[in-house]
Design an enzyme around this catalytic site. Sequence first.
Site, mmCIF file in Angstrom:
data_model
loop_
_atom_site.group_PDB
_atom_site.id
_atom_site.type_symbol
_atom_site.label_atom_id
_atom_site.label_comp_id
_atom_site.label_asym_id
_atom_site.label_seq_id
_atom_site.Cartn_x
_atom_site.Cartn_y
_atom_site.Cartn_z
ATOM 1 N N ASP A 26 102.825 -11.442 12.596
ATOM 2 C CA ASP A 26 102.028 -12.007 13.676
ATOM 3 C C ASP A 26 102.928 -12.332 14.848
ATOM 4 O O ASP A 26 104.078 -12.755 14.671
ATOM 5 C CB ASP A 26 101.330 -13.288 13.207
ATOM 6 C CG ASP A 26 100.401 -13.009 12.048
ATOM 7 O OD1 ASP A 26 99.518 -12.155 12.207
ATOM 8 O OD2 ASP A 26 100.583 -13.615 10.972
ATOM 9 N N ASP A 61 102.392 -9.171 6.409
ATOM 10 C CA ASP A 61 102.008 -8.719 7.748
ATOM 11 C C ASP A 61 102.781 -9.542 8.771
ATOM 12 O O ASP A 61 103.353 -10.573 8.436
ATOM 13 C CB ASP A 61 100.494 -8.870 7.959
ATOM 14 C CG ASP A 61 99.969 -10.191 7.438
ATOM 15 O OD1 ASP A 61 100.716 -11.202 7.502
ATOM 16 O OD2 ASP A 61 98.836 -10.233 6.957
ATOM 17 N N ASP A 84 98.505 -24.431 10.540
ATOM 18 C CA ASP A 84 98.111 -25.276 9.406
ATOM 19 C C ASP A 84 99.286 -26.060 8.801
ATOM 20 O O ASP A 84 99.366 -27.280 8.950
ATOM 21 C CB ASP A 84 97.322 -24.484 8.343
ATOM 22 C CG ASP A 84 97.929 -23.139 7.970
ATOM 23 O OD1 ASP A 84 99.062 -22.853 8.414
ATOM 24 O OD2 ASP A 84 97.286 -22.382 7.211
HETATM 25 P P1 ATP Z 1 100.212 -14.398 4.153
HETATM 26 O O1 ATP Z 1 101.453 -14.296 3.385
HETATM 27 O O2 ATP Z 1 99.014 -14.491 3.308
HETATM 28 O O3 ATP Z 1 100.057 -13.373 5.242
HETATM 29 P P2 ATP Z 1 100.340 -16.227 6.360
HETATM 30 O O4 ATP Z 1 100.880 -17.620 6.467
HETATM 31 O O5 ATP Z 1 101.019 -15.194 7.177
HETATM 32 O O6 ATP Z 1 100.319 -15.836 4.849
HETATM 33 P P3 ATP Z 1 97.976 -15.444 7.719
HETATM 34 O O7 ATP Z 1 96.561 -15.591 7.263
HETATM 35 O O8 ATP Z 1 98.558 -14.094 7.884
HETATM 36 O O9 ATP Z 1 98.834 -16.312 6.711
HETATM 37 O O10 ATP Z 1 98.094 -16.248 9.085
HETATM 38 C C1 ATP Z 1 99.225 -16.175 9.937
HETATM 39 C C2 ATP Z 1 99.537 -17.541 10.516
HETATM 40 O O11 ATP Z 1 98.431 -18.006 11.294
HETATM 41 C C3 ATP Z 1 99.770 -18.635 9.484
HETATM 42 O O12 ATP Z 1 101.093 -18.639 9.014
HETATM 43 C C4 ATP Z 1 99.432 -19.895 10.271
HETATM 44 O O13 ATP Z 1 100.473 -20.254 11.142
HETATM 45 C C5 ATP Z 1 98.261 -19.398 11.137
HETATM 46 N N1 ATP Z 1 96.965 -19.639 10.470
HETATM 47 C C6 ATP Z 1 96.254 -18.772 9.724
HETATM 48 N N2 ATP Z 1 95.116 -19.319 9.278
HETATM 49 C C7 ATP Z 1 95.094 -20.567 9.759
HETATM 50 C C8 ATP Z 1 94.179 -21.643 9.659
HETATM 51 N N3 ATP Z 1 93.046 -21.521 8.955
HETATM 52 N N4 ATP Z 1 94.484 -22.795 10.300
HETATM 53 C C9 ATP Z 1 95.614 -22.910 11.034
HETATM 54 N N5 ATP Z 1 96.516 -21.957 11.146
HETATM 55 C C10 ATP Z 1 96.276 -20.786 10.537
HETATM 56 MG MG MG Z 2 100.481 -13.211 7.353
#
Ligand code: ATP
Ligand code: MG
Length: 489
Positions: A78, A76, A159
């Site tokens: 962001d 996805d 994070d």
């Molecule tokens: P995925 O491949 O699972 O989508 P992702 O890193 O994109 O991994 P997401 O849950 O989509 O994870 O979150 C998008 C972004 O938001 C993360 O990359 C991070 O920068 C931030 N983020 C998400 N959850 C947290 C958290 N619990 N604490 C701090 N930052 C977070």
């Molecule tokens: Mg993501």
Amino acid sequence: MKVLTLDFNNISKQLENAKRKNSSRVILTSKQHQINTNLISNNAIHTVTKLVKAGYKAYIVGGCVRDLLLGLKPKDFDVCTNATPEQIIKVFSNANANIIGRRFKIVHIKFSHEIIEVTTFRRDSKKTSGYERKKSSTGMLLVDNAYGNNIQDDAMRRDFTINALYYDVINNEIIDLHHGLYDLMNKKINMIGDATTRYQEDPVRIIRACRFAAKLNFSIEQKTLAAIEPCLPLLKDISHARMFEEVVKLFLSGHGQDSLKIAISINLIPYIFPPLEELYKNSVYQNFLANALHNSDVRVKENKPNLTSFFFAIMLWGAFLTQLQKNQNLLEGDISNHQKQIEPIIKNIILRQNKATLLSEETINKITNIWFTQINLIKIANNIDSIENFYKHKNFRANYDFLVLRTKLEPLMNHIVKIFEPYDAKSLLLTQDKYDKKRKRLDKRLNDRMLVLVKRSLKLHGINLNSKKGSEILKRAEDWRKHLGLDDA
Ligand code: ATP
Ligand code: MG
């Protein structure tokens, strides 16, 4: 298959220097990062461009940038911006945009096949009064809507360093403020800031660390790892619905077997599967789980579904079995006679599991169903009529798969597998046949409707159905139906 688009050989010196000097910013030009722009969502680019045109700052951020740099297809996209959620809604007033979330306000912009998540820059508001930020007694962030002005503020609240990379769409540059590229190069999961404080703020970051280490085949950096163990009990304070989602993502995203290995090594298992108690330390049980998760990983690769009920039924099977074995007579004779004694055993296991991850009524019913069927299999296998009935059931294949997995734990079940084995192929044919018939029925309905439309359209155009032209067109439509074999469906 991973394709590493980012050539670290060319930039390793730059990254090492920046790390040594503790410089706060590394920028990669398009020539250096070589992101495959075809993999970037047009909707994400559109979102950023629209915000920038409206006078705001906006970037693509987070895991999608990390994945693009590693040549992986992001799950996805962001976007982050200095516009507040209300301002974002105004910019996208013509689109389907909604503010969601309580702890963190987020805007979801809905496109036909995709949702782009837009967040306002966050900041660490410790020193800034007047912002909405509440913590619990254990340090958990309950509300964190203190907005930042720029990506420096925002990056501090993310994070891991590899998740705090920003893609500037307008200049086609990657901006790295926390040596995320350095950690990407060294395959490290590294927490931004003090790891203990960051786990206290949101203990789910423990599960996320485990997930990214498994997904990317990275190791967890020393301090980020050392802070996990003392913070594990904090997971009990997380909403059980959120825990369910995180646990499912951890194990059913295609890297469950690696996730298990890491989860065991950081002692996470009793916090996400309380009924497993000491059982998960047993190497035979670990092999049983690893084998089951390997199967789910293969299914993900083959685009086959993995049911959460099947997953929890497998993970907790040992807890159920141990309880049954404590009371041997429950496994003897006709199981239906023991139903009243077995039900509370299952209820108790589910109750304990629900203290970590909330299972829906539907999931609980399915788990109960799988477990009852499993303990009935020996009886079914002894009667040819029962087998004939059983293999025609829609759940046969799931139960057969479960049985095969059980043999890793209960080798004696191998002879039961042998009895059901020929029926697995028969059941597959049956399912295929049912599926084909259903598809033909649907096609027929669609084509009947098409024929009606052809007739209506002829009328609309003033073509008489009985005229030469009209009957020619109708004949062509009917020939087409015959060609598809719809008339004998
Ligand atoms: P995925 O491949 O699972 O989508 P992702 O890193 O994109 O991994 P997401 O849950 O989509 O994870 O979150 C998008 C972004 O938001 C993360 O990359 C991070 O920068 C931030 N983020 C998400 N959850 C947290 C958290 N619990 N604490 C701090 N930052 C977070
Ligand atoms: Mg993501």
